[in-house]
Scaffold this active site. Structure first.
Site, PDB file in Angstrom:
ATOM      1  N   ARG A 168       0.829  -1.206   0.000  1.00  0.00           N
ATOM      2  CA  ARG A 168       0.000   0.000   0.000  1.00  0.00           C
ATOM      3  C   ARG A 168       0.867   1.260   0.000  1.00  0.00           C
ATOM      4  O   ARG A 168       0.484   2.285  -0.577  1.00  0.00           O
ATOM      5  CB  ARG A 168      -0.959  -0.024   1.188  1.00  0.00           C
ATOM      6  CG  ARG A 168      -2.119  -0.993   0.986  1.00  0.00           C
ATOM      7  CD  ARG A 168      -3.076  -1.019   2.166  1.00  0.00           C
ATOM      8  NE  ARG A 168      -3.731   0.270   2.391  1.00  0.00           N
ATOM      9  CZ  ARG A 168      -4.788   0.708   1.713  1.00  0.00           C
ATOM     10  NH1 ARG A 168      -5.302  -0.023   0.733  1.00  0.00           N
ATOM     11  NH2 ARG A 168      -5.343   1.866   2.006  1.00  0.00           N
ATOM     12  N   ASP A 221       0.944  -1.092  10.563  1.00  0.00           N
ATOM     13  CA  ASP A 221      -0.479  -1.317  10.814  1.00  0.00           C
ATOM     14  C   ASP A 221      -0.835  -0.686  12.159  1.00  0.00           C
ATOM     15  O   ASP A 221      -0.417  -1.170  13.216  1.00  0.00           O
ATOM     16  CB  ASP A 221      -0.757  -2.819  10.822  1.00  0.00           C
ATOM     17  CG  ASP A 221      -2.228  -3.151  10.952  1.00  0.00           C
ATOM     18  OD1 ASP A 221      -3.002  -2.288  11.426  1.00  0.00           O
ATOM     19  OD2 ASP A 221      -2.609  -4.283  10.604  1.00  0.00           O
ATOM     20  N   ASN A 257      -4.914  11.199  10.114  1.00  0.00           N
ATOM     21  CA  ASN A 257      -6.030  10.910   9.222  1.00  0.00           C
ATOM     22  C   ASN A 257      -6.490   9.455   9.289  1.00  0.00           C
ATOM     23  O   ASN A 257      -7.656   9.162   9.041  1.00  0.00           O
ATOM     24  CB  ASN A 257      -5.604  11.250   7.791  1.00  0.00           C
ATOM     25  CG  ASN A 257      -6.564  10.754   6.749  1.00  0.00           C
ATOM     26  OD1 ASN A 257      -7.586  11.374   6.467  1.00  0.00           O
ATOM     27  ND2 ASN A 257      -6.258   9.613   6.130  1.00  0.00           N
ATOM     28  N   TYR A 314     -18.099   4.011  16.517  1.00  0.00           N
ATOM     29  CA  TYR A 314     -17.417   4.979  15.670  1.00  0.00           C
ATOM     30  C   TYR A 314     -17.610   6.397  16.199  1.00  0.00           C
ATOM     31  O   TYR A 314     -16.649   7.179  16.300  1.00  0.00           O
ATOM     32  CB  TYR A 314     -17.937   4.876  14.244  1.00  0.00           C
ATOM     33  CG  TYR A 314     -17.354   5.900  13.304  1.00  0.00           C
ATOM     34  CD1 TYR A 314     -16.070   5.756  12.803  1.00  0.00           C
ATOM     35  CD2 TYR A 314     -18.094   7.017  12.926  1.00  0.00           C
ATOM     36  CE1 TYR A 314     -15.521   6.708  11.950  1.00  0.00           C
ATOM     37  CE2 TYR A 314     -17.555   7.965  12.076  1.00  0.00           C
ATOM     38  CZ  TYR A 314     -16.275   7.813  11.589  1.00  0.00           C
ATOM     39  OH  TYR A 314     -15.734   8.752  10.760  1.00  0.00           O
ATOM     40  N   LYS A 347     -14.731   9.127  17.501  1.00  0.00           N
ATOM     41  CA  LYS A 347     -14.533  10.451  16.913  1.00  0.00           C
ATOM     42  C   LYS A 347     -14.691  11.555  17.967  1.00  0.00           C
ATOM     43  O   LYS A 347     -14.044  12.611  17.847  1.00  0.00           O
ATOM     44  CB  LYS A 347     -15.492  10.657  15.748  1.00  0.00           C
ATOM     45  CG  LYS A 347     -15.229   9.724  14.568  1.00  0.00           C
ATOM     46  CD  LYS A 347     -13.938  10.068  13.836  1.00  0.00           C
ATOM     47  CE  LYS A 347     -12.777   9.169  14.076  1.00  0.00           C
ATOM     48  NZ  LYS A 347     -11.573   9.531  13.310  1.00  0.00           N
ATOM     49  N   VAL A 404     -18.755  12.181   3.239  1.00  0.00           N
ATOM     50  CA  VAL A 404     -18.443  12.199   1.812  1.00  0.00           C
ATOM     51  C   VAL A 404     -18.238  10.782   1.283  1.00  0.00           C
ATOM     52  O   VAL A 404     -18.010   9.840   2.043  1.00  0.00           O
ATOM     53  CB  VAL A 404     -17.195  13.056   1.528  1.00  0.00           C
ATOM     54  CG1 VAL A 404     -17.490  14.527   1.798  1.00  0.00           C
ATOM     55  CG2 VAL A 404     -15.995  12.593   2.343  1.00  0.00           C
ATOM     56  N   THR A 450     -16.268   8.514   0.258  1.00  0.00           N
ATOM     57  CA  THR A 450     -15.036   7.731   0.264  1.00  0.00           C
ATOM     58  C   THR A 450     -15.388   6.268   0.502  1.00  0.00           C
ATOM     59  O   THR A 450     -16.556   5.911   0.683  1.00  0.00           O
ATOM     60  CB  THR A 450     -14.099   8.217   1.375  1.00  0.00           C
ATOM     61  OG1 THR A 450     -14.793   8.069   2.637  1.00  0.00           O
ATOM     62  CG2 THR A 450     -13.713   9.671   1.174  1.00  0.00           C
TER      63      THR A 450
END
Length: 262
Positions: free
Chosen positions: A37, A55, A81, A153, A157, A184, A186
């Site tokens: 990656r 990782d 990010n 989640y 956040k 968005v 993604t």
């Protein structure tokens, strides 16, 4: 020009922010969870100064990424990010016995912050869903509750905002802020996400490098380059320090400049 590290920049918003900053002449170091990656990221972001691998679901690999970062030289900004979303339909446990969502979304940015030589600016990716997060820190790993993906989640956040605000309070020499990119389309957000993808990476890049007075603040939460309201609990110093203490206990690494919880 600035030198910036962006975690989770093999695709999605991290890659978009990297491409933008490179196009503006900044020196950008990418990060991906493995060598393949990382190679893909470098191909997608020609001009990147390098790519770290590790990782971020595992504490030892978090430490490895921090070592690689420090060995590569100091950064002017770090954009935290890397994240996983709300589509894990069961509680996944990491090799360290932690919730996968918590490990990547919360513990990784905490430990990288604690171990990487402090930059001048730190940016933490949050979400508008943080406003429905539960500020109770008594079950961070979801060991007592039935697993609810969206809630896990949202909680993570909220913790990211707490982390950004805690760092801003303890490290006044660093500009530390949180950002929501909006919902968005993604890989994480899904194809039906309604917000503008073309705007979703701009604020974190702006906060990392801009000389505008509006970007030279600390302890704020942004949406589309404007400060936005947060969950009221995000401003609670005791809650902020409670999260720092929990992360320090899990990693054995306190955030420099903070005292152990009493």
């Amino acid at each position: 020009m600035s030198r910036i590290l962006i975690t989770g920049s093999a695709d999605g918003l991290g890659l978009m922010a990297a491409q933008l900053l490179i196009s503006e002449g900044h020196e950008v170091v990418l990060h991906a969870r493995n060598a393949q990656r990382a190679a893909d990221a470098r191909a997608a972001a020609p001009g990147a100064a390098g790519a770290l691998t590790g990782d971020l679901s595992g504490i030892e690999e978090m430490r490895s990424v921090a070592r690689q970062a420090n060995e590569s030289g100091p950064f002017d900004a770090v954009i935290h990010n890397a994240a996983v979303g709300y589509r894990e339909h069961r509680r996944i446990t990491t090799a360290d016995g932690l919730s996968h969502v918590f490990a990547i979304n919360v513990l990784a940015p905490y430990l990288l912050t604690a171990l990487i030589t402090p930059p001048r600016r730190l940016v933490y990716l949050s979400s508008g869903m943080h406003r429905s997060g539960d500020p109770d820190l008594s079950d961070l790993q979801w060991e007592k509750r039935a697993w609810i993906p969206a809630q896990a989640y949202a909680d993570s956040k909220l913790y990211d905002v707490l982390l950004a605000f805690a760092v801003a309070r303890h490290w006044p020499q660093v500009l530390s802020n949180a950002v929501t990119p909006g919902w968005v389309a993604t890989k994480m957000g899904g194809p039906g996400a309604p917000d503008d993808l073309s705007q979703a990476h701009l604020t974190q890049a702006w906060l990392a490098v801009s000389g505008e007075p509006a970007a030279a603040v600390s302890g704020a939460y942004f949406y589309h380059k404007a400060q936005a309201d947060t969950h009221p609990a995000a401003h609670d110093p005791d809650l902020q320090d409670g999260l720092l203490a929990a992360c320090a206990e899990l990693t054995g690494t306190p955030l420099p400049g903070t005292r152990p919880a009493r």
